[in-house]
Design an enzyme around this catalytic site. Structure first.
Site, PDB file in Angstrom:
ATOM      1  N   CYS A  22       0.788  -1.238   0.000  1.00 49.94           N
ATOM      2  CA  CYS A  22       0.000   0.000   0.000  1.00 49.94           C
ATOM      3  C   CYS A  22       0.817   1.283   0.000  1.00 49.94           C
ATOM      4  O   CYS A  22       0.257   2.365  -0.130  1.00 49.94           O
ATOM      5  CB  CYS A  22      -0.964   0.012   1.178  1.00 49.94           C
ATOM      6  SG  CYS A  22      -0.170   0.218   2.782  1.00 49.94           S
ATOM      7  N   CYS A  62       1.583  -4.305   8.361  1.00 51.54           N
ATOM      8  CA  CYS A  62       1.257  -2.928   8.007  1.00 51.54           C
ATOM      9  C   CYS A  62      -0.119  -2.605   8.585  1.00 51.54           C
ATOM     10  O   CYS A  62      -1.075  -3.351   8.376  1.00 51.54           O
ATOM     11  CB  CYS A  62       1.250  -2.760   6.490  1.00 51.54           C
ATOM     12  SG  CYS A  62       0.707  -1.119   5.952  1.00 51.54           S
ATOM     13  N   CYS A  64      -2.892  -1.890   5.517  1.00 49.56           N
ATOM     14  CA  CYS A  64      -3.422  -2.926   4.618  1.00 49.56           C
ATOM     15  C   CYS A  64      -3.322  -4.341   5.189  1.00 49.56           C
ATOM     16  O   CYS A  64      -3.831  -5.277   4.588  1.00 49.56           O
ATOM     17  CB  CYS A  64      -2.722  -2.865   3.262  1.00 49.56           C
ATOM     18  SG  CYS A  64      -0.988  -3.363   3.316  1.00 49.56           S
ATOM     19  N   CYS A 109      12.489  -7.341  12.547  1.00 49.29           N
ATOM     20  CA  CYS A 109      13.070  -8.246  11.563  1.00 49.29           C
ATOM     21  C   CYS A 109      12.063  -8.345  10.417  1.00 49.29           C
ATOM     22  O   CYS A 109      10.976  -8.895  10.577  1.00 49.29           O
ATOM     23  CB  CYS A 109      13.319  -9.602  12.209  1.00 49.29           C
ATOM     24  SG  CYS A 109      14.207 -10.751  11.162  1.00 49.29           S
TER      25      CYS A 109
END
Length: 184
Positions: free
Chosen positions: A82, A128, A131, A151
């Protein structure tokens, strides 16, 4: 370290929004709290097979083989799905883990944390927040000042280099994690 202690350390340093475990990453596409929505068909067309596997199926790229593992350019690392800004290059460090590692996020609201009990262990998955794309995991073995290690799979990232003519703002050029596929 117990699962409770690890979760306590993560939540102590920054706000955490936990999602239910066991849902495929990106599953917020089906929830009301997802801010950015893409169809599976669109994502399969736009992302490489590796990018799709990592971001949508909670996959992991091979250690030391990701495009951004040894990347040292100055700029912003963004969500490949996104385009949400996630990490500044100044927070990237060499963890010798085989994946790009960062000790802090651009904004506390950029990433969502979820308990991950896969493979018979407890980890904290990072996704995220816009999204729901799977990014990787967070650990408590990073450098100061946060002590965190985000990570992150290179396949879940795109990179926007610093535009030297614009006093630190990024240029319009981006480089998708794999060639041959465009990003937002």
């Amino acid at each position: 370290m117990s699962a409770f202690n690890l979760l306590h350390l993560v939540t102590k340093s920054q706000p955490v929004a936990l999602r239910a475990c066991g849902l495929p990453s990106g599953s917020c596409r089906d929830k009301k709290d997802c801010k950015v929505v893409f169809s599976q068909e669109e994502l399969r067309k736009r992302l490489t097979p590796l990018q799709y596997h990592v971001t949508q199926e909670k996959g992991t790229e091979s250690a030391f083989e990701g495009e951004y593992t040894h990347h040292k350019a100055q700029g912003i690392y963004k969500c490949v799905v996104c385009g949400t800004p996630l990490f500044k290059s100044e927070t990237k460090f060499d963890s010798n883990s085989g994946w790009p590692s960062f000790y802090d996020v651009i904004s506390p609201n950029a990433i969502t944390f979820t308990d991950d009990f896969s493979y018979g262990m407890h980890r904290i998955e990072t996704s995220c927040s816009q999204c729901g794309a799977h990014l990787g995991h967070i650990f408590d073995d990073g450098p100061r000042p946060t002590g965190k290690r985000y990570c992150t799979n290179s396949a879940s990232l795109s990179f926007k280099p610093v535009d030297k003519n614009n006093a630190g703002e990024g240029s319009g050029n981006t480089h998708p994690a794999q060639t041959g596929k465009a990003e937002l």
